[in-house]
Design a protein around this motif. Structure first.
Motif, PDB file in Angstrom:
ATOM      1  N   PRO A 119       0.750  -1.380  -0.060  1.00 30.83           N
ATOM      2  CA  PRO A 119      -0.069  -0.153  -0.001  1.00 30.83           C
ATOM      3  C   PRO A 119       0.904   1.329  -0.044  1.00 30.83           C
ATOM      4  CG  PRO A 119      -0.286  -1.316   2.050  1.00 30.83           C
ATOM      5  CD  PRO A 119       0.268  -1.969   1.016  1.00 30.83           C
ATOM      6  N   SER A 120       1.798   1.165   0.684  1.00 29.77           N
ATOM      7  CA  SER A 120       2.621   2.490   0.624  1.00 29.77           C
ATOM      8  C   SER A 120       3.165   2.999  -0.779  1.00 29.77           C
ATOM      9  CB  SER A 120       4.120   2.201   1.107  1.00 29.77           C
ATOM     10  OG  SER A 120       4.935   1.165   0.510  1.00 29.77           O
ATOM     11  N   ALA A 121       3.140   2.019  -1.902  1.00 28.66           N
ATOM     12  CA  ALA A 121       3.175   2.401  -3.242  1.00 28.66           C
ATOM     13  C   ALA A 121       2.025   2.703  -3.925  1.00 28.66           C
ATOM     14  CB  ALA A 121       4.257   1.176  -4.169  1.00 28.66           C
ATOM     15  N   ALA A 122       0.911   2.554  -3.280  1.00 29.70           N
ATOM     16  CA  ALA A 122      -0.502   2.732  -4.336  1.00 29.70           C
ATOM     17  C   ALA A 122      -0.695   4.226  -4.171  1.00 29.70           C
ATOM     18  CB  ALA A 122      -1.461   1.887  -3.309  1.00 29.70           C
ATOM     19  N   VAL A 123      -0.880   4.666  -5.480  1.00 26.84           N
ATOM     20  CA  VAL A 123      -1.424   6.098  -5.946  1.00 26.84           C
ATOM     21  C   VAL A 123      -2.519   5.971  -6.546  1.00 26.84           C
ATOM     22  CG1 VAL A 123      -0.791   8.190  -6.868  1.00 26.84           C
ATOM     23  CG2 VAL A 123       1.150   7.016  -5.708  1.00 26.84           C
ATOM     24  N   PHE A 124      -3.871   6.525  -6.375  1.00 30.19           N
ATOM     25  CA  PHE A 124      -4.886   6.391  -6.988  1.00 30.19           C
ATOM     26  C   PHE A 124      -4.869   7.183  -7.960  1.00 30.19           C
ATOM     27  CE2 PHE A 124      -5.850   4.735  -2.590  1.00 30.19           C
ATOM     28  CZ  PHE A 124      -6.462   3.327  -2.823  1.00 30.19           C
ATOM     29  N   PRO A 125      -5.244   6.942  -9.169  1.00 32.04           N
ATOM     30  CA  PRO A 125      -5.405   8.003 -10.350  1.00 32.04           C
ATOM     31  C   PRO A 125      -6.221   8.960 -10.383  1.00 32.04           C
ATOM     32  CG  PRO A 125      -6.661   5.613 -10.986  1.00 32.04           C
ATOM     33  CD  PRO A 125      -5.960   5.603  -9.489  1.00 32.04           C
ATOM     34  N   GLY A 126      -5.638  10.153 -10.387  1.00 31.22           N
ATOM     35  CA  GLY A 126      -6.347  11.339 -10.263  1.00 31.22           C
ATOM     36  C   GLY A 126      -6.662  11.586  -8.830  1.00 31.22           C
ATOM     37  N   GLY A 127      -6.262  11.026  -7.865  1.00 34.39           N
ATOM     38  CA  GLY A 127      -6.302  11.114  -6.394  1.00 34.39           C
ATOM     39  C   GLY A 127      -4.992  11.226  -5.459  1.00 34.39           C
ATOM     40  N   GLU A 128      -5.004  10.545  -4.509  1.00 35.79           N
ATOM     41  CA  GLU A 128      -3.676  10.704  -3.674  1.00 35.79           C
ATOM     42  C   GLU A 128      -3.216   9.343  -3.672  1.00 35.79           C
ATOM     43  OE1 GLU A 128      -4.337  12.103   0.463  1.00 35.79           O
ATOM     44  OE2 GLU A 128      -6.250  11.103   0.637  1.00 35.79           O
ATOM     45  N   GLY A 129      -1.867   9.103  -3.018  1.00 32.33           N
ATOM     46  CA  GLY A 129      -1.317   7.864  -2.565  1.00 32.33           C
ATOM     47  C   GLY A 129      -1.683   7.670  -1.181  1.00 32.33           C
ATOM     48  N   LEU A 130      -1.564   6.114  -0.792  1.00 30.57           N
ATOM     49  CA  LEU A 130      -1.987   6.099   0.653  1.00 30.57           C
ATOM     50  C   LEU A 130      -0.805   6.357   1.558  1.00 30.57           C
ATOM     51  CD1 LEU A 130      -3.383   2.421   0.197  1.00 30.57           C
ATOM     52  CD2 LEU A 130      -4.514   4.422   0.899  1.00 30.57           C
ATOM     53  N   ALA A 131       0.524   6.576   1.094  1.00 32.38           N
ATOM     54  CA  ALA A 131       1.454   7.174   1.950  1.00 32.38           C
ATOM     55  C   ALA A 131       1.158   8.631   2.263  1.00 32.38           C
ATOM     56  CB  ALA A 131       2.546   6.895   0.986  1.00 32.38           C
TER      57      ALA A 131
END
Length: 262
Positions: A119-131
């Motif tokens: 999850p630390s590498a997850a960035v939602f398209p057009g949104g923010e990352g979990l980090a």
């Protein structure tokens, strides 16, 4: 010094299979309203000590703390009132273009596995990352805690937010890497209590729902997977008006520090 983290009550989106995110107008359903009312009694012992109630700007959090705020302001000896504050940093994850899509649809996205496994590498398209979410949420909670600690350093306050936000705050307090935060379960209307000491945080309870949170069996998946629920457990298996038995008193459920004896 001590924060009572409350996840909002069950919302109309939690049972629809849709990732609501920051969609406006998503409020509590019938069970969620029951959960908000029950929060008053669950925290009754501490009404006189709670100094502030802060919350996410989203409707479901406002509706969750409304009955509690009414009870706190009506409590004897509360001539000073109780501060209510909206904190943008405690808002739900900005899921970007994932917002409003069904979970069933999102399962097919390659990013889903990143959210689950790293999850630390997850960035939602057009949104923010979990980090990014974790950094803003943890910084806000720690800053607010210093502010509400009071002259005696024993301040008690409530923060109402969302599943992944609270999970990230718990992970930080536990000294866990964000990549492990999907192991944490935060149910709707659950209470987590963290005391921030001078040297480290102390976690007194996690995911307390006034009943023992035994996991509900899930239907088997064809691939044998056991993914975490993005945004937190939905409470879809619960029904309004059905009371679950309260657990017996336990010394570690106290909001106050417990010393090891013997």
């Amino acid at each position: 010094m001590t924060v009572i983290l409350v996840r909002h009550g069950r919302s109309t989106a939690n049972t629809s299979g849709v990732l609501a995110g920051r969609t406006p107008g998503v409020g509590l359903d019938d069970l969620g309203r029951e959960q908000a009312d029950a929060l008053v009694g669950r925290l009754a012992e501490h009404h006189g000590a709670i100094r502030a109630v802060v919350r996410s700007p989203l409707d479901r959090c406002a509706q969750t703390v409304e009955p509690l705020l009414g009870a706190l302001r009506a409590a004897p000896g509360r001539a000073d009132g109780v501060l209510e504050e909206v904190v943008d940093e405690l808002a739900e994850v900005d899921y970007g273009s994932w917002t409003g899509r069904t979970i069933k649809e999102l399962l097919a996205e390659p990013l889903w596995q990143v959210v689950q496994r790293q999850p630390s590498a997850a960035v939602f398209p057009g949104g923010e990352g979990l980090a990014q979410m974790s950094a803003r949420s943890v910084a806000a909670i720690r800053s607010l805690d210093r502010r509400f600690a009071g002259d005696d350093g024993n301040g008690l306050w409530v923060a109402c937010s969302h599943g992944d936000v609270i999970k990230s705050v718990i992970a930080d307090a536990m000294g866990m890497h964000l990549d492990s935060f999907q192991r944490i379960v935060v149910d709707t209307a659950s209470i987590t209590v963290i005391r921030y000491g001078s040297t480290r945080p102390y976690i007194h309870t996690v995911n307390n729902t006034a009943a023992v949170p035994v996991p509900v069996p899930r239907p088997p998946r064809a691939d044998g997977g056991d993914d975490a629920v993005v945004g937190g457990e939905t409470g879809a298996h619960l029904r309004p008006g059905v009371k679950r038995p309260a657990p017996p008193p336990h010394q570690h459920d106290s909001l106050h520090d417990q010393r090891v004896r013997g």
